[in-house]
Design a protein around this motif. Structure first.
Motif, short mmCIF file in Angstrom:
data_model
loop_
_atom_site.label_atom_id
_atom_site.label_comp_id
_atom_site.label_asym_id
_atom_site.label_seq_id
_atom_site.Cartn_x
_atom_site.Cartn_y
_atom_site.Cartn_z
N ARG A 138 0.83 -1.21 0.00
CA ARG A 138 0.00 0.00 0.00
C ARG A 138 0.87 1.26 0.00
N GLN A 139 1.95 1.25 0.77
CA GLN A 139 2.84 2.41 0.81
C GLN A 139 3.51 2.62 -0.55
N SER A 144 3.87 5.56 -5.65
CA SER A 144 3.75 5.54 -7.11
C SER A 144 2.71 6.54 -7.58
N ALA A 145 1.59 6.62 -6.88
CA ALA A 145 0.54 7.57 -7.24
C ALA A 145 1.03 9.01 -7.09
N ILE A 146 1.75 9.28 -6.04
CA ILE A 146 2.31 10.62 -5.82
C ILE A 146 3.30 10.95 -6.95
N ARG A 150 2.98 13.92 -9.78
CA ARG A 150 4.04 14.92 -9.96
C ARG A 150 4.49 14.97 -11.42
N GLU A 151 4.62 13.79 -12.01
CA GLU A 151 5.02 13.73 -13.43
C GLU A 151 3.97 14.40 -14.31
N ARG A 152 2.68 14.14 -14.02
CA ARG A 152 1.60 14.73 -14.80
C ARG A 152 1.62 16.25 -14.67
#
Length: 178
Positions: A138-139, A144-146, A150-152
Motif C-alpha cells: 500500500r505504501q 507511485s501515485a504521488i 508529480r510527473e503529470r
C-alpha cells in the motif's frame, strides 16, 4: 493492531487463559515490547523486556516454547496474573523471530497446551508477515501515485509554459513587423 488483538483474544480463548500477550521485537532486535493483550489488566501500561532477561533467551534466542510459573517469567504483564502458570511461544517465520505469544492462567497442567500455542504462534507470525507485506504494498502504491501525479503536473506545466512562450514569440514577431 486489529490483527494483533485478534491473535491475543484467540490465544486466550484457545488456552482458556486469564490473559494473553503478544510482544514484538523492536527494530534493534534487543527488546520485546507489548503490542497487544487480552484479559485483565488492560490498563494501557507499556511493557518492555530486554531479550536477555526472563523467558526471552529461551523463547526468542532458542525458539523454544516455555512453560513456567508467571512469577519466573520476568514479564510485568504475566506477573499481574500470579500465582499461575504461563506458556510462551516464539512468533517465527522460517529463521526469523518476530516476537513472542504468551498466555497466563491459574496453575494447571499446561504441557499439552505448549504445542497448541506454538501452532497458533506460527500461524500468527505468518499473518503478521503478510500484513506487513500488504502495508508495504500500500505504501509503494501511494508513493507511485504521488510520483505519477508529480510527473503529470510537471508535463502540464511544461506544456503551458511552452504554449505561453510560443504565444509571446508570435506577439513579438507581430510587433517587430508593425
Amino acid at each position: 493492531d486489529a490483527l494483533l488483538r485478534s491473535v491475543t483474544e484467540r490465544a486466550r480463548a484457545l488456552m482458556q487463559a486469564d490473559g494473553a500477550a503478544l510482544c514484538l521485537l523492536d527494530d534493534s532486535q534487543t527488546t520485546l515490547a507489548l503490542a497487544a493483550q487480552s484479559g485483565l489488566p488492560n490498563d494501557n501500561r507499556t511493557y518492555r523486556l530486554p531479550i536477555a532477561l526472563g523467558l526471552a533467551p529461551e523463547v526468542i534466542g532458542e525458539g523454544a516454547t516455555v512453560i513456567t510459573e508467571t512469577t519466573c517469567s520476568g514479564c510485568g504483564f504475566l506477573l499481574d496474573f500470579a500465582p499461575g502458570l504461563c506458556v510462551a511461544a516464539p512468533l517465527r517465520v522460517g529463521d526469523e523471530t518476530l516476537g513472542a505469544l504468551c498466555v497466563a492462567r491459574p496453575a494447571a497442567d499446561l504441557h499439552g497446551d505448549g504445542q497448541s500455542l506454538t501452532l497458533l504462534a506460527n500461524a500468527a507470525a505468518m499473518a503478521i508477515v503478510n500484513a506487513r507485506m500488504a502495508e508495504q504494498g500500500r505504501q509503494q502504491a501511494r508513493q507511485s501515485a504521488i510520483h505519477a501525479e508529480r510527473e503529470r503536473m510537471t508535463a502540464e506545466l511544461h506544456d503551458n509554459l511552452a504554449q505561453t512562450l510560443g504565444f509571446l514569440n508570435l506577439k513579438i514577431l507581430v510587433l517587430l513587423k508593425a
